[in-house]
Design a protein around this motif. Sequence first.
Motif, PDB file in Angstrom:
ATOM      1  N   LEU A   1      10.879   5.742   8.841  1.00  0.00           N
ATOM      2  CA  LEU A   1       9.870   4.871   9.550  1.00  0.00           C
ATOM      3  C   LEU A   1      10.558   3.703  10.126  1.00  0.00           C
ATOM      4  O   LEU A   1       9.750   3.000  10.822  1.00  0.00           O
TER       5      LEU A   1
ATOM      6  N   ARG B   1       1.180  -1.131  -0.088  1.00  0.00           N
ATOM      7  CA  ARG B   1       0.018  -0.012  -0.146  1.00  0.00           C
ATOM      8  C   ARG B   1       0.897   1.283   0.102  1.00  0.00           C
ATOM      9  O   ARG B   1       2.132   1.378   0.507  1.00  0.00           O
TER      10      ARG B   1
ATOM     11  N   LYS C   1       6.574  18.137   3.015  1.00  0.00           N
ATOM     12  CA  LYS C   1       5.241  18.503   2.264  1.00  0.00           C
ATOM     13  C   LYS C   1       5.135  20.093   1.714  1.00  0.00           C
ATOM     14  O   LYS C   1       4.653  20.280   0.649  1.00  0.00           O
TER      15      LYS C   1
ATOM     16  N   TYR D   1      -0.902   7.863  14.868  1.00  0.00           N
ATOM     17  CA  TYR D   1      -0.230   7.018  13.861  1.00  0.00           C
ATOM     18  C   TYR D   1       0.016   5.557  13.977  1.00  0.00           C
ATOM     19  O   TYR D   1      -0.363   4.659  13.308  1.00  0.00           O
TER      20      TYR D   1
ATOM     21  N   GLU E   1      -4.172   8.627   5.047  1.00  0.00           N
ATOM     22  CA  GLU E   1      -3.972   8.926   6.536  1.00  0.00           C
ATOM     23  C   GLU E   1      -4.480  10.194   6.784  1.00  0.00           C
ATOM     24  O   GLU E   1      -3.664  11.128   7.197  1.00  0.00           O
TER      25      GLU E   1
ATOM     26  N   VAL F   1      -1.957   2.614  12.070  1.00  0.00           N
ATOM     27  CA  VAL F   1      -1.040   1.934  10.794  1.00  0.00           C
ATOM     28  C   VAL F   1      -0.906   0.374  11.012  1.00  0.00           C
ATOM     29  O   VAL F   1      -1.168  -0.393  10.227  1.00  0.00           O
TER      30      VAL F   1
ATOM     31  N   ARG G   1       7.864   1.647   2.386  1.00  0.00           N
ATOM     32  CA  ARG G   1       7.864   3.182   3.026  1.00  0.00           C
ATOM     33  C   ARG G   1       9.330   3.631   3.314  1.00  0.00           C
ATOM     34  O   ARG G   1      10.112   2.883   3.282  1.00  0.00           O
TER      35      ARG G   1
ATOM     36  N   ALA H   1       0.467   5.118   1.715  1.00  0.00           N
ATOM     37  CA  ALA H   1      -0.210   5.603   2.690  1.00  0.00           C
ATOM     38  C   ALA H   1      -0.110   7.256   3.013  1.00  0.00           C
ATOM     39  O   ALA H   1       0.390   7.550   4.089  1.00  0.00           O
ATOM     40  N   PRO H   2      -0.423   7.928   2.079  1.00  0.00           N
ATOM     41  CA  PRO H   2      -0.298   9.567   2.475  1.00  0.00           C
ATOM     42  C   PRO H   2      -1.121  10.028   3.225  1.00  0.00           C
ATOM     43  O   PRO H   2      -2.265   9.422   3.420  1.00  0.00           O
ATOM     44  N   SER H   3      -0.746  11.127   3.923  1.00  0.00           N
ATOM     45  CA  SER H   3      -1.635  12.103   4.686  1.00  0.00           C
ATOM     46  C   SER H   3      -2.102  13.251   3.711  1.00  0.00           C
ATOM     47  O   SER H   3      -0.968  13.797   3.329  1.00  0.00           O
TER      48      SER H   3
HETATM   49  N1  GLU Z   1       1.205   8.433   6.221  1.00  0.00           N
HETATM   50  C1  GLU Z   1       2.682   8.398   6.495  1.00  0.00           C
HETATM   51  C2  GLU Z   1       3.574   9.506   5.711  1.00  0.00           C
HETATM   52  O1  GLU Z   1       2.711  10.084   4.937  1.00  0.00           O
HETATM   53  C3  GLU Z   1       3.175   7.034   5.924  1.00  0.00           C
HETATM   54  C4  GLU Z   1       3.082   5.967   6.713  1.00  0.00           C
HETATM   55  C5  GLU Z   1       3.426   4.576   6.413  1.00  0.00           C
HETATM   56  O2  GLU Z   1       3.828   4.395   5.196  1.00  0.00           O
HETATM   57  O3  GLU Z   1       3.307   3.786   7.412  1.00  0.00           O
HETATM   58  O4  GLU Z   1       4.644   9.569   5.821  1.00  0.00           O
END
Ligand code: GLU
Length: 310
Positions: free
Chosen positions: A242, A6, A279, A220, A42, A224, A238, A8-10
């Motif tokens: 992280l 996946r 961002k 988060y 997210e 997640v 990712r 998973a952007p915010s």
């Molecule tokens: N939402 C996170 C971000 O934009 C990504 C989190 C993830 O991939 O676990 O950096």
Amino acid sequence: MTFRTRFAPSPTGPLHLGHAYSAMLAHDMAMENGGDFLLRIEDIDQTRSRPEWEDQIYEDLAWLGLSWETPVLRQSDRVDTYRAALQRLWENDWLYPCRCNRKDILAAAAAPNEGTPLVGPDGIVYPGTCRSTHDPSGLPNSLTEMPTATALRLNMAMAAALATEHRIDDPDRPWSAFGGFTETGAGPDGETGLIEFTEGSLIDTIGDVVLSRRDFVGSYHLSVVLDDADQQITHVIRGNDLFEATKIHVVLQRLLGLPTPIYHHHQLIRDEAGKRLAKRDDARAISKFREEGHTPEDIRRMVGLISQAP
Ligand code: GLU
């Protein structure tokens, strides 16, 4: 088992080159493995998320030539799931309420370390102020009776000890069930393969992480792991920022009885000065490149997914 990953952007700003790299890499790996590519928005932090940024995410990803499974999972639709998981952790006494603000935490964390607080993947390692003052017998039975504007922290010492016990109690669990996770990419210092960590390092370098924030249900780290499990993600691809946080995710997976996916952390795309993109870095927004007449192939070249020579 089908390979499922996946992106998973915010939706808190424009996607930039770093996001494009992450999304395209995950999409390519899914396609190469005959798997599925999923998308997750997210947007748990409703104070920072904006619908217009969410629309732009769909637009940018489609322009990059990516397609994803539907329906798209949105965290703002999953508050009940997060609340139920918190309630389970709460009933086991693994959580405690915390009323410290940032200033309190800074002051208490700096004192024993000659003014320099230790920083882990969830920020400053919490000095435990509210853990030591809270009286479990005085707590309400259910989270719904909790005063609002209270954060909930995981008691890491208790969680780490229990999660280790699970492994000993259940010999059928793979060794990596608690002892670590499998990394097929690399952490910031090149860590790869089986990544192990100890109970002591969780307590000392990560500490009591926030699992529910004073301004919204969950955090988060909690969302997640629940989302990856519900979306049946087998491979998390990712950024390596992280990598350290993955240890928190493994602990939560053990406590909540969720599977641990394989992790593939990738390098971060940096600007010419070596600074990681953010961002607010509009100059490198995908939409800007598109407006300037660049093609998705140009973007692939810029992030190193195809060789430089045209
Ligand atoms: N939402 C996170 C971000 O934009 C990504 C989190 C993830 O991939 O676990 O950096």
